[in-house]
Every structure is written in C-alpha cells, then in structure tokens.
Motif scaffolding. Sequence first.
Motif, PDB file in Angstrom:
ATOM      1  N   ILE A 128       0.829  -1.207   0.000  1.00 59.18           N
ATOM      2  CA  ILE A 128       0.000   0.000   0.000  1.00 59.18           C
ATOM      3  C   ILE A 128       0.863   1.256   0.000  1.00 59.18           C
ATOM      4  N   ILE A 129       1.944   1.234   0.793  1.00 57.09           N
ATOM      5  CA  ILE A 129       2.846   2.395   0.831  1.00 57.09           C
ATOM      6  C   ILE A 129       3.488   2.616  -0.532  1.00 57.09           C
ATOM      7  N   GLU A 130       3.957   1.512  -1.164  1.00 58.06           N
ATOM      8  CA  GLU A 130       4.557   1.654  -2.493  1.00 58.06           C
ATOM      9  C   GLU A 130       3.548   2.192  -3.490  1.00 58.06           C
ATOM     10  N   GLN A 131       2.314   1.686  -3.417  1.00 55.65           N
ATOM     11  CA  GLN A 131       1.298   2.194  -4.337  1.00 55.65           C
ATOM     12  C   GLN A 131       0.988   3.660  -4.071  1.00 55.65           C
ATOM     13  N   ALA A 132       0.991   4.067  -2.818  1.00 55.05           N
ATOM     14  CA  ALA A 132       0.758   5.477  -2.503  1.00 55.05           C
ATOM     15  C   ALA A 132       1.871   6.350  -3.079  1.00 55.05           C
ATOM     16  N   VAL A 133       3.141   5.863  -2.938  1.00 49.35           N
ATOM     17  CA  VAL A 133       4.276   6.615  -3.506  1.00 49.35           C
ATOM     18  C   VAL A 133       4.136   6.717  -5.018  1.00 49.35           C
ATOM     19  N   GLN A 134       3.818   5.594  -5.660  1.00 49.19           N
ATOM     20  CA  GLN A 134       3.628   5.615  -7.108  1.00 49.19           C
ATOM     21  C   GLN A 134       2.477   6.533  -7.508  1.00 49.19           C
ATOM     22  N   LEU A 135       1.411   6.516  -6.701  1.00 45.53           N
ATOM     23  CA  LEU A 135       0.277   7.389  -6.994  1.00 45.53           C
ATOM     24  C   LEU A 135       0.674   8.854  -6.906  1.00 45.53           C
ATOM     25  N   ARG A 136       1.451   9.220  -5.876  1.00 40.00           N
ATOM     26  CA  ARG A 136       1.912  10.606  -5.759  1.00 40.00           C
ATOM     27  C   ARG A 136       2.810  10.975  -6.930  1.00 40.00           C
ATOM     28  N   HIS A 137       3.701  10.037  -7.315  1.00 37.36           N
ATOM     29  CA  HIS A 137       4.587  10.301  -8.456  1.00 37.36           C
ATOM     30  C   HIS A 137       3.784  10.486  -9.742  1.00 37.36           C
ATOM     31  N   THR A 138       2.795   9.613  -9.927  1.00 38.41           N
ATOM     32  CA  THR A 138       1.936   9.737 -11.115  1.00 38.41           C
ATOM     33  C   THR A 138       1.161  11.051 -11.093  1.00 38.41           C
ATOM     34  N   LYS A 139       0.672  11.429  -9.909  1.00 41.77           N
ATOM     35  CA  LYS A 139      -0.049  12.694  -9.795  1.00 41.77           C
ATOM     36  C   LYS A 139       0.853  13.866 -10.135  1.00 41.77           C
ATOM     37  N   THR A 140       2.114  13.806  -9.646  1.00 39.48           N
ATOM     38  CA  THR A 140       3.068  14.873  -9.967  1.00 39.48           C
ATOM     39  C   THR A 140       3.318  14.943 -11.470  1.00 39.48           C
ATOM     40  N   GLN A 141       3.489  13.777 -12.106  1.00 38.18           N
ATOM     41  CA  GLN A 141       3.690  13.765 -13.556  1.00 38.18           C
ATOM     42  C   GLN A 141       2.478  14.328 -14.293  1.00 38.18           C
ATOM     43  N   LEU A 142       1.266  13.953 -13.820  1.00 39.48           N
ATOM     44  CA  LEU A 142       0.056  14.481 -14.456  1.00 39.48           C
ATOM     45  C   LEU A 142      -0.033  15.991 -14.309  1.00 39.48           C
ATOM     46  N   GLU A 143       0.307  16.513 -13.121  1.00 41.09           N
ATOM     47  CA  GLU A 143       0.289  17.960 -12.932  1.00 41.09           C
ATOM     48  C   GLU A 143       1.288  18.648 -13.853  1.00 41.09           C
ATOM     49  N   ALA A 144       2.496  18.033 -14.010  1.00 42.03           N
ATOM     50  CA  ALA A 144       3.493  18.605 -14.925  1.00 42.03           C
ATOM     51  C   ALA A 144       2.988  18.582 -16.361  1.00 42.03           C
ATOM     52  N   LEU A 145       2.354  17.465 -16.753  1.00 43.45           N
ATOM     53  CA  LEU A 145       1.795  17.370 -18.109  1.00 43.45           C
ATOM     54  C   LEU A 145       0.679  18.388 -18.320  1.00 43.45           C
ATOM     55  N   GLU A 146      -0.154  18.581 -17.282  1.00 39.92           N
ATOM     56  CA  GLU A 146      -1.217  19.571 -17.400  1.00 39.92           C
ATOM     57  C   GLU A 146      -0.640  20.971 -17.563  1.00 39.92           C
ATOM     58  N   LYS A 147       0.413  21.284 -16.796  1.00 34.28           N
ATOM     59  CA  LYS A 147       1.054  22.591 -16.943  1.00 34.28           C
ATOM     60  C   LYS A 147       1.660  22.747 -18.338  1.00 34.28           C
ATOM     61  N   LYS A 148       2.297  21.687 -18.819  1.00 35.42           N
ATOM     62  CA  LYS A 148       2.885  21.736 -20.156  1.00 35.42           C
ATOM     63  C   LYS A 148       1.814  21.915 -21.223  1.00 35.42           C
ATOM     64  N   ALA A 149       0.708  21.175 -21.065  1.00 33.78           N
ATOM     65  CA  ALA A 149      -0.396  21.310 -22.023  1.00 33.78           C
ATOM     66  C   ALA A 149      -0.995  22.710 -21.968  1.00 33.78           C
ATOM     67  N   GLU A 150      -1.095  23.244 -20.752  1.00 33.09           N
ATOM     68  CA  GLU A 150      -1.618  24.600 -20.615  1.00 33.09           C
ATOM     69  C   GLU A 150      -0.711  25.614 -21.295  1.00 33.09           C
ATOM     70  N   GLY A 151       0.621  25.423 -21.107  1.00 33.34           N
ATOM     71  CA  GLY A 151       1.573  26.307 -21.782  1.00 33.34           C
ATOM     72  C   GLY A 151       1.466  26.211 -23.290  1.00 33.34           C
ATOM     73  N   MET A 152       1.346  24.964 -23.792  1.00 32.40           N
ATOM     74  CA  MET A 152       1.203  24.781 -25.245  1.00 32.40           C
ATOM     75  C   MET A 152      -0.091  25.406 -25.751  1.00 32.40           C
ATOM     76  N   GLU A 153      -1.160  25.277 -24.958  1.00 31.22           N
ATOM     77  CA  GLU A 153      -2.430  25.887 -25.357  1.00 31.22           C
ATOM     78  C   GLU A 153      -2.321  27.404 -25.401  1.00 31.22           C
ATOM     79  N   ASN A 154      -1.606  27.981 -24.418  1.00 30.73           N
ATOM     80  CA  ASN A 154      -1.403  29.429 -24.411  1.00 30.73           C
ATOM     81  C   ASN A 154      -0.601  29.878 -25.627  1.00 30.73           C
ATOM     82  N   ARG A 155       0.465  29.098 -25.945  1.00 26.15           N
ATOM     83  CA  ARG A 155       1.266  29.454 -27.128  1.00 26.15           C
ATOM     84  C   ARG A 155       0.451  29.323 -28.400  1.00 26.15           C
ATOM     85  N   LEU A 156      -0.384  28.271 -28.454  1.00 28.34           N
ATOM     86  CA  LEU A 156      -1.244  28.096 -29.630  1.00 28.34           C
ATOM     87  C   LEU A 156      -2.223  29.254 -29.763  1.00 28.34           C
TER      88      LEU A 156
END
Length: 301
Positions: A99-127
């Motif tokens: 469960i702890i490992e899955q929680a760590v992976q979940l936080r890591h995945t959430k961080t990656q998703l937030e980074a991707l969302e920021k990147k997508a937002e930046g690309m949308e702004n540039r577009l």
Amino acid sequence: MMVVVPPISALKEDECAASEESSFNRTKEHLLQLLLRRLRLRMKTATVVLLLLWSCQAVTVTRSQDLRTTSLGTPHRDPHSSPPQPDIHTVLEEMSTLIIEQAVQLRHTKTQLEALEKKAEGMENRLRASENLIDQLKTVTDVQTVNLGLTLRSVSALRRERDESRVSFSASLLQEGGGYTGPSQVETPLVFRNIIANIGDAYSAKTGVFTAPTRGAYFFIVFASGHGHTSIPTGVTLWKNRELVVSAFARQEHGDMSASNGASLQLEAGDEICVKLWHDARVFDNHSKHTTFSGHLLFAM
C-alpha cells in the motif's frame, strides 16, 4: 454388590453449576454473534480485501515452497498432513508495504500528471497566441491589400494624368517633294502631313485637326513661307472649333517672305484646333520644312 448414591445436595450443586455454565456459554455466543455482525457491517470491504491478499500470499508462499522443494529435492512429507499456512502478521506487513509503495507511485503519477497539465496549458497558451498573431497578420494583410489596391488605382490615375499631360506635336505641310499650296478663293483647311513629333497622338495627319485630350491650357504656333508676288500674298489662319483665333499674313512683290503667329488657349477635352489657308493666298514648303504647325499642353486644369 453395594451401590453408592450421592447425596441430594451434591446433585443440586452439580445441576446449578451446569445451568450457570450453559447460560454463560449462551451469553458468550450471543455477544460473539453481535460482534461479528458489527464487524461484517463495518469492515466488509476490508475483510474481503484482506482475504484476497491473504489468499494471494498463500498461493505465493505455496509456489515459493514448491520452487524451493523442486530446487532442493522433494522431502518426505506425510500425505495426510495439511500444508503450512502463512503468518497473518507477515501478510499484513507485506500488504502495508504494498500500500505504501502504491501510494508513492500514486503521488509520483499525480506529480507527472500535474506537470503534463502545466505543459499542455503552456502549449495551449502558445497556440492561442499564435492564432492571435495569425489573426493580426491577416488583418494587416487585408489592410495592406486594400492599401495596395488604392495605390495601384492611384498609380493608374497618375499614369493617365501623366499621359494626358504629355501632349505635344509638330508637323510640316508636305511629306515629300516641294511647291505651292493655293491660292483658293475660299479658306481651305491645311493638312500638315509630315509628322515631326506627336506625343499623345492628339494631332491627326489625315485631317490636320488637333483634338484636346484633356482640359487645360495649350499653346499653338503656325509658320507660313512664300515668295514675293504682285498679287498673291502668303497667309494662314488659326481656328478653335469654328472660331478664328489668329492670322499670319505677308505680301511683297519680290524675294522670300514668311508670316507667323501663335496663341495660348484654354481648351476643354474634345475641342478642335486647325489651320486654314487665307483666301486668294498661297504657302510654300519642301524638304526644308518652311511651313509648320505646332502645339503643346502647358498644364492640365
């Protein structure tokens, strides 16, 4: 044979003790049933998950034991004995770790998703910025196209004005040979056939008439050449439409002679200018171009 009968008091004590034990057991079973019922209501999902994980762990342990048995050789085991069961504490610890490992992976995945969302937002702004820039460029292009059309029309108008303002001509009477023209009892139009210059093509060598291409101020001059004679003069007249403008006249009995005259005229587009031979007069011309008719536009109005 002698039978020993217990006393009645001892029998009563045994019956009371048995009744108390039975009541205690029933109370215990009732409490256990209530507890189990509450546990089922509150931890049904957790129990199912734990049972599933415990089963998986049991299978894993069994497979591990089978692998170790295969690698080390099969030991002698009683076929009637039950297989060893995994320790529940060990299973719970492994579940906690998982469960702890899955929680760590979940936080890591959430961080990656937030980074991707920021990147997508930046690309949308540039577009969006690119689309705005394209719209601005289209607007600028449209304005430039309109300006270009206006400029082309202005250039065309300026060219027409320039062409219309470039009006000048000069012509002599005879195209070839030499001799006299006239006399005649009536005024006769003279056709100056030898074109020296005809900028703007306003003068016609077929009719001898100059037609004003545009409204403006023009200057015209005529030269007439001749020889002395006792009764025949040298003379010409300049006409605007049907109106006499100026005359050039000369008379002498001997030698060469000439006459000339000119005028500045305000003309409307379409006005006609011509030269006529004076009645009972003559003019002379040859390859030397003695008798000429000239005119040009001073400025448009």
